[in-house]
Design a protein around this motif. Sequence first.
Motif, mmCIF file in Angstrom:
data_model
loop_
_atom_site.group_PDB
_atom_site.id
_atom_site.type_symbol
_atom_site.label_atom_id
_atom_site.label_comp_id
_atom_site.label_asym_id
_atom_site.label_seq_id
_atom_site.Cartn_x
_atom_site.Cartn_y
_atom_site.Cartn_z
ATOM 1 N N ASP A 151 -53.960 -0.810 -34.189
ATOM 2 C CA ASP A 151 -53.819 0.233 -33.175
ATOM 3 C C ASP A 151 -53.816 -0.446 -31.802
ATOM 4 N N TYR A 152 -53.535 0.325 -30.748
ATOM 5 C CA TYR A 152 -53.636 -0.269 -29.412
ATOM 6 C C TYR A 152 -55.076 -0.725 -29.198
ATOM 7 N N ASP A 153 -55.239 -1.951 -28.708
ATOM 8 C CA ASP A 153 -56.585 -2.478 -28.515
ATOM 9 C C ASP A 153 -56.540 -3.617 -27.497
ATOM 10 N N VAL A 154 -57.723 -3.953 -27.001
ATOM 11 C CA VAL A 154 -57.878 -5.096 -26.104
ATOM 12 C C VAL A 154 -58.660 -6.160 -26.872
ATOM 13 N N PHE A 155 -58.014 -7.266 -27.140
ATOM 14 C CA PHE A 155 -58.639 -8.342 -27.908
ATOM 15 C C PHE A 155 -59.189 -9.405 -26.954
ATOM 16 N N GLU A 156 -60.350 -9.921 -27.309
ATOM 17 C CA GLU A 156 -60.997 -10.953 -26.499
ATOM 18 C C GLU A 156 -60.945 -12.285 -27.232
ATOM 19 N N ILE A 157 -60.432 -13.288 -26.538
ATOM 20 C CA ILE A 157 -60.294 -14.633 -27.095
ATOM 21 C C ILE A 157 -61.269 -15.536 -26.349
ATOM 22 N N CYS A 158 -62.255 -16.051 -27.064
ATOM 23 C CA CYS A 158 -63.324 -16.822 -26.423
ATOM 24 C C CYS A 158 -63.428 -18.235 -26.987
ATOM 25 N N PHE A 159 -63.577 -19.187 -26.071
ATOM 26 C CA PHE A 159 -63.871 -20.573 -26.424
ATOM 27 C C PHE A 159 -65.296 -20.861 -25.943
ATOM 28 N N ALA A 160 -66.169 -21.261 -26.867
ATOM 29 C CA ALA A 160 -67.558 -21.587 -26.526
ATOM 30 C C ALA A 160 -67.831 -23.035 -26.901
ATOM 31 N N SER A 161 -68.351 -23.805 -25.949
ATOM 32 C CA SER A 161 -68.604 -25.226 -26.191
ATOM 33 C C SER A 161 -70.092 -25.485 -26.372
ATOM 34 N N GLU A 162 -70.388 -26.490 -27.178
ATOM 35 C CA GLU A 162 -71.781 -26.880 -27.425
ATOM 36 C C GLU A 162 -71.874 -28.397 -27.387
ATOM 37 N N ALA A 163 -72.750 -28.890 -26.520
ATOM 38 C CA ALA A 163 -72.898 -30.344 -26.381
ATOM 39 C C ALA A 163 -73.643 -30.915 -27.577
ATOM 40 N N GLN A 164 -73.087 -31.971 -28.148
ATOM 41 C CA GLN A 164 -73.777 -32.697 -29.203
ATOM 42 C C GLN A 164 -74.572 -33.835 -28.555
ATOM 43 N N GLU A 165 -75.002 -34.791 -29.326
ATOM 44 C CA GLU A 165 -75.794 -35.898 -28.783
ATOM 45 C C GLU A 165 -74.991 -36.648 -27.720
ATOM 46 N N ASN A 166 -75.585 -36.845 -26.561
ATOM 47 C CA ASN A 166 -74.963 -37.523 -25.416
ATOM 48 C C ASN A 166 -73.746 -36.770 -24.870
ATOM 49 N N GLY A 167 -73.688 -35.469 -25.139
ATOM 50 C CA GLY A 167 -72.534 -34.694 -24.685
ATOM 51 C C GLY A 167 -72.795 -33.839 -23.457
ATOM 52 N N GLN A 168 -74.027 -33.855 -22.950
ATOM 53 C CA GLN A 168 -74.344 -33.054 -21.777
ATOM 54 C C GLN A 168 -73.514 -33.501 -20.574
ATOM 55 N N GLY A 169 -72.958 -32.530 -19.871
ATOM 56 C CA GLY A 169 -72.188 -32.829 -18.677
ATOM 57 C C GLY A 169 -70.734 -33.185 -18.944
ATOM 58 N N GLU A 170 -70.368 -33.292 -20.223
ATOM 59 C CA GLU A 170 -68.981 -33.616 -20.561
ATOM 60 C C GLU A 170 -68.146 -32.330 -20.556
ATOM 61 N N GLU A 171 -66.836 -32.488 -20.706
ATOM 62 C CA GLU A 171 -65.950 -31.330 -20.779
ATOM 63 C C GLU A 171 -64.744 -31.635 -21.654
ATOM 64 N N VAL A 172 -64.093 -30.561 -22.092
ATOM 65 C CA VAL A 172 -62.886 -30.696 -22.897
ATOM 66 C C VAL A 172 -61.755 -29.936 -22.207
ATOM 67 N N GLU A 173 -60.527 -30.278 -22.557
ATOM 68 C CA GLU A 173 -59.341 -29.610 -22.026
ATOM 69 C C GLU A 173 -58.764 -28.719 -23.116
ATOM 70 N N ILE A 174 -58.507 -27.466 -22.764
ATOM 71 C CA ILE A 174 -58.007 -26.500 -23.741
ATOM 72 C C ILE A 174 -56.627 -26.008 -23.313
ATOM 73 N N GLN A 175 -55.693 -26.048 -24.240
ATOM 74 C CA GLN A 175 -54.359 -25.491 -24.031
ATOM 75 C C GLN A 175 -54.160 -24.356 -25.029
#
Length: 207
Positions: free
Chosen positions: A88-112
């Motif tokens: 039916d007609y609807d509004v869909f939400e697309i979410c990307f959630a990141s979680e830092a693993q060991e030594n991953g704090q402050g890092e980032e990823v690029e999403i296309q």
Amino acid sequence: GSTMKNVLAVIAGLCLTQSVTGLSFALKADTSQCLQEDVEKDVLVVGEYVISGNKPVEVTLEITDSRGHPVYRKEDADSGKFAFTSDDYDVFEICFASEAQENGQGEEVEIQLNIKLGAEARSYQELGKAEKLKPMELSLRKLEDISDAIMRSFNHLKLSEEEHRDTNEQTAERMLHFSIFSMVVLLVLAIVQIMYLKNYFQTKKLI
């Protein structure tokens, strides 16, 4: 002839600006980024995503409808595709959630992310092979699907405008602009179909 093909290409280009979404963004560790997509009833949605960057950051992709029901979920996502058809007609939400693993704090990823809706999401090459359609016939089939999508959007905006006529001037303005766009596209589509049929009958020496 070539003129008709050029007309078809221009119309398709104008219409497809309404049905294709492409974006890229950076996502820091332990954050999330969401976008919403309005989808009409019985519309095919196809998406493709690529996540690149530091491995110490894991990303979860989740798609939900307006009621919070999950449509697609992928943990530790890196690249892939998703597809679904709206009930039916609807509004869909697309979410990307990141979680830092060991030594991953402050890092980032690029999403296309690339999303295609309706006619643009269909594989017309496969359809053309299955039904043995000529390029011109395939272009007309695609434009017919686009015109159907336009009419569905038109009807939805019309209902929305009627429900909020006294309180929502923005919806009324969108309705006006979309109505003009729809009429122009449908009129040109009708003319192109007449030109195609005339050319077809002349080729077959029926007229």
